[in-house]
Design a protein around this motif. Structure first.
Motif, PDB file in Angstrom:
ATOM      1  N   THR A  15       0.818  -1.208   0.000  1.00 56.81           N
ATOM      2  CA  THR A  15       0.000   0.000   0.000  1.00 56.81           C
ATOM      3  C   THR A  15       0.855   1.263   0.000  1.00 56.81           C
ATOM      4  N   GLN A  16       0.635   2.079  -1.023  1.00 58.02           N
ATOM      5  CA  GLN A  16       1.303   3.378  -1.117  1.00 58.02           C
ATOM      6  C   GLN A  16       0.247   4.471  -1.211  1.00 58.02           C
ATOM      7  N   PRO A  17       0.584   5.686  -0.782  1.00 58.59           N
ATOM      8  CA  PRO A  17      -0.339   6.807  -1.022  1.00 58.59           C
ATOM      9  C   PRO A  17      -0.371   7.087  -2.516  1.00 58.59           C
ATOM     10  N   PRO A  18      -1.543   7.403  -3.069  1.00 59.77           N
ATOM     11  CA  PRO A  18      -1.613   7.635  -4.512  1.00 59.77           C
ATOM     12  C   PRO A  18      -0.861   8.875  -4.965  1.00 59.77           C
ATOM     13  N   SER A  19      -0.683   9.857  -4.090  1.00 62.37           N
ATOM     14  CA  SER A  19      -0.017  11.081  -4.506  1.00 62.37           C
ATOM     15  C   SER A  19       0.811  11.666  -3.375  1.00 62.37           C
ATOM     16  N   ALA A  20       1.782  12.464  -3.761  1.00 61.82           N
ATOM     17  CA  ALA A  20       2.624  13.213  -2.835  1.00 61.82           C
ATOM     18  C   ALA A  20       3.091  14.459  -3.570  1.00 61.82           C
ATOM     19  N   SER A  21       3.468  15.468  -2.830  1.00 59.81           N
ATOM     20  CA  SER A  21       3.938  16.683  -3.481  1.00 59.81           C
ATOM     21  C   SER A  21       4.917  17.427  -2.592  1.00 59.81           C
ATOM     22  N   GLY A  22       5.685  18.307  -3.217  1.00 66.10           N
ATOM     23  CA  GLY A  22       6.633  19.137  -2.498  1.00 66.10           C
ATOM     24  C   GLY A  22       7.127  20.255  -3.384  1.00 66.10           C
TER      25      GLY A  22
ATOM     26  N   GLY B 290      13.617  21.892  -3.495  1.00 65.61           N
ATOM     27  CA  GLY B 290      14.481  21.995  -2.334  1.00 65.61           C
ATOM     28  C   GLY B 290      13.972  21.277  -1.102  1.00 65.61           C
ATOM     29  N   GLN B 291      12.674  20.956  -1.090  1.00 62.71           N
ATOM     30  CA  GLN B 291      12.079  20.290   0.063  1.00 62.71           C
ATOM     31  C   GLN B 291      12.489  18.833   0.127  1.00 62.71           C
ATOM     32  N   ARG B 292      12.174  18.210   1.265  1.00 59.23           N
ATOM     33  CA  ARG B 292      12.353  16.778   1.450  1.00 59.23           C
ATOM     34  C   ARG B 292      10.971  16.139   1.510  1.00 59.23           C
ATOM     35  N   VAL B 293      10.772  15.095   0.717  1.00 61.26           N
ATOM     36  CA  VAL B 293       9.505  14.378   0.737  1.00 61.26           C
ATOM     37  C   VAL B 293       9.769  12.906   1.018  1.00 61.26           C
ATOM     38  N   THR B 294       8.797  12.274   1.652  1.00 61.84           N
ATOM     39  CA  THR B 294       8.891  10.842   1.895  1.00 61.84           C
ATOM     40  C   THR B 294       7.642  10.151   1.345  1.00 61.84           C
ATOM     41  N   ILE B 295       7.843   8.944   0.861  1.00 63.99           N
ATOM     42  CA  ILE B 295       6.756   8.117   0.338  1.00 63.99           C
ATOM     43  C   ILE B 295       6.766   6.810   1.120  1.00 63.99           C
ATOM     44  N   SER B 296       5.620   6.422   1.631  1.00 66.96           N
ATOM     45  CA  SER B 296       5.539   5.222   2.455  1.00 66.96           C
ATOM     46  C   SER B 296       5.050   4.030   1.645  1.00 66.96           C
ATOM     47  N   CYS B 297       5.361   2.841   2.164  1.00 68.48           N
ATOM     48  CA  CYS B 297       4.962   1.589   1.531  1.00 68.48           C
ATOM     49  C   CYS B 297       4.666   0.603   2.658  1.00 68.48           C
ATOM     50  N   SER B 298       3.406   0.207   2.760  1.00 70.71           N
ATOM     51  CA  SER B 298       3.000  -0.665   3.857  1.00 70.71           C
ATOM     52  C   SER B 298       2.742  -2.080   3.357  1.00 70.71           C
ATOM     53  N   GLY B 299       3.307  -3.045   4.068  1.00 69.51           N
ATOM     54  CA  GLY B 299       3.137  -4.437   3.686  1.00 69.51           C
ATOM     55  C   GLY B 299       2.764  -5.298   4.872  1.00 69.51           C
TER      56      GLY B 299
ATOM     57  N   GLY C 162      25.071   5.482  -9.683  1.00 67.97           N
ATOM     58  CA  GLY C 162      24.450   6.532 -10.474  1.00 67.97           C
ATOM     59  C   GLY C 162      23.246   7.182  -9.819  1.00 67.97           C
ATOM     60  N   VAL C 163      22.690   6.557  -8.784  1.00 68.35           N
ATOM     61  CA  VAL C 163      21.554   7.160  -8.070  1.00 68.35           C
ATOM     62  C   VAL C 163      22.122   8.104  -7.007  1.00 68.35           C
ATOM     63  N   PRO C 164      21.718   9.367  -7.021  1.00 64.83           N
ATOM     64  CA  PRO C 164      22.317  10.345  -6.099  1.00 64.83           C
ATOM     65  C   PRO C 164      21.967  10.064  -4.643  1.00 64.83           C
ATOM     66  N   ASP C 165      22.838  10.533  -3.736  1.00 63.69           N
ATOM     67  CA  ASP C 165      22.635  10.247  -2.311  1.00 63.69           C
ATOM     68  C   ASP C 165      21.558  11.102  -1.672  1.00 63.69           C
ATOM     69  N   ARG C 166      20.904  11.972  -2.437  1.00 60.79           N
ATOM     70  CA  ARG C 166      19.762  12.683  -1.907  1.00 60.79           C
ATOM     71  C   ARG C 166      18.503  11.789  -1.921  1.00 60.79           C
ATOM     72  N   ILE C 167      18.662  10.623  -2.498  1.00 59.89           N
ATOM     73  CA  ILE C 167      17.603   9.614  -2.498  1.00 59.89           C
ATOM     74  C   ILE C 167      18.006   8.518  -1.517  1.00 59.89           C
TER      75      ILE C 167
ATOM     76  N   LEU D 214      10.669   5.783   1.204  1.00 60.77           N
ATOM     77  CA  LEU D 214      11.605   6.393   0.270  1.00 60.77           C
ATOM     78  C   LEU D 214      11.638   7.879   0.576  1.00 60.77           C
ATOM     79  N   ALA D 215      12.822   8.437   0.716  1.00 63.18           N
ATOM     80  CA  ALA D 215      12.967   9.861   0.977  1.00 63.18           C
ATOM     81  C   ALA D 215      13.756  10.500  -0.155  1.00 63.18           C
ATOM     82  N   ILE D 216      13.277  11.653  -0.601  1.00 67.18           N
ATOM     83  CA  ILE D 216      13.977  12.435  -1.608  1.00 67.18           C
ATOM     84  C   ILE D 216      14.188  13.821  -1.026  1.00 67.18           C
ATOM     85  N   SER D 217      15.447  14.202  -0.880  1.00 65.51           N
ATOM     86  CA  SER D 217      15.748  15.536  -0.356  1.00 65.51           C
ATOM     87  C   SER D 217      16.218  16.425  -1.501  1.00 65.51           C
ATOM     88  N   GLY D 218      16.219  17.727  -1.275  1.00 68.64           N
ATOM     89  CA  GLY D 218      16.616  18.664  -2.322  1.00 68.64           C
ATOM     90  C   GLY D 218      15.794  18.458  -3.578  1.00 68.64           C
ATOM     91  N   LEU D 219      14.472  18.430  -3.402  1.00 68.62           N
ATOM     92  CA  LEU D 219      13.549  18.089  -4.491  1.00 68.62           C
ATOM     93  C   LEU D 219      13.808  18.950  -5.725  1.00 68.62           C
TER      94      LEU D 219
END
Lengths: 110, 123
Positions: free
Chosen positions: A5-12, A15-24, A58-63, A74-79
């Motif tokens: 289960t994930q939220p259908p949407s997220a926004s930011g 420069g912001q930090r956003v997180t996306i959850s995944c429930s199992g 190749g995946v940046p450390d802001r992820i 999952l967290a993404i900083s410096g959006l």
């Protein structure tokens, strides 16, 4: 109906930090590694995180990824505007004997 | 660079057959488990079938068991999915995927994905 289960949407904003959850459950995230993918429209999913918190070359450390119990995040900083995409989580499920996926989260950069 | 290129999709009537192929390059094909994952707007991502590196172990999701057959030719670096008795609900974009780790098993979510090939089952 997706197994994870994930939220259908997220926004930011940029420069912001956003997180996306995944429930199992105990049979998937609770006992196996979580994976995360990014998919841009019309392209193949790309692996961002494997083994809960490892980044492919190749995946940046802001992820970053994390796991606690039967949930992963999952967290993404410096959006950035180029982060606008669909994000999916996945894990092997011991009961179903197959990989299972989340329904996806559409990230919008405002 | 890992490359996975699918082919063989198209439009087919219910009850018909199609064979998907996936040409792999950029890695030691026989060292990796491979999977087919399909994607639809309504159901999202769904694992269809997997095969281990030497081709001796395979798995299928319940809805395709007995209708689909996965196979691989390690000499030609090609993965296949033979789809028989196709149904409308099999309509999807089919992705060829490779496991991230070279353990030979398919018992993990995908690491690399092909662009996908569209299969449409319609009368």
């Amino acid at each position: 109906q997706s197994v994870l289960t994930q939220p259908p949407s997220a926004s930011g904003t940029p420069g912001q930090r956003v997180t996306i959850s995944c429930s199992g459950t105990n049979s998937n995230i609770g006992s196996n590694y979580a994976y995360w993918y990014r998919q841009l429209p019309g392209t193949a999913p790309k692996l961002l995180i494997y083994s809960n918190n490892e980044r492919p070359s190749g995946v940046p450390d802001r992820i970053s990824g994390s796991k606690s119990g039967t949930s992963a995040s999952l967290a993404i900083s410096g959006l950035r505007s180029e982060d606008e995409a669909n994000y999916y989580c996945a894990a092997w499920d011991d009961s179903l004997s197959r990989p299972v996926f989340g329904g996806g989260t559409k990230l919008t950069v405002l | 660079e890992v490359q996975l290129v699918e082919s063989g999709g198209g439009v087919v009537r219910p009850g018909g057959s199609l064979r998907l192929s996936c040409a792999a390059s950029g890695f030691a094909f026989g060292d990796y488990g491979m999977n087919w994952v399909r994607q639809t707007p309504g159901k999202g991502l769904e694992w269809v079938s997997g095969i281990n590196g030497n081709g001796r172990s395979t798995g299928y999701t319940d809805s395709v068991m007995g209708r689909f057959t996965i196979a691989r030719n390690n000499a030609k670096n090609v993965l296949y999915l033979q789809m028989d008795s196709l149904r409308a609900e099999d309509t999807a974009l089919y992705h060829c995927t490779r496991n991230y780790f070279g353990s030979g098993t398919y018992y993990n979510p995908p690491g690399y994905w092909g662009q996908g090939i569209l299969v449409t089952v319609s009368s």
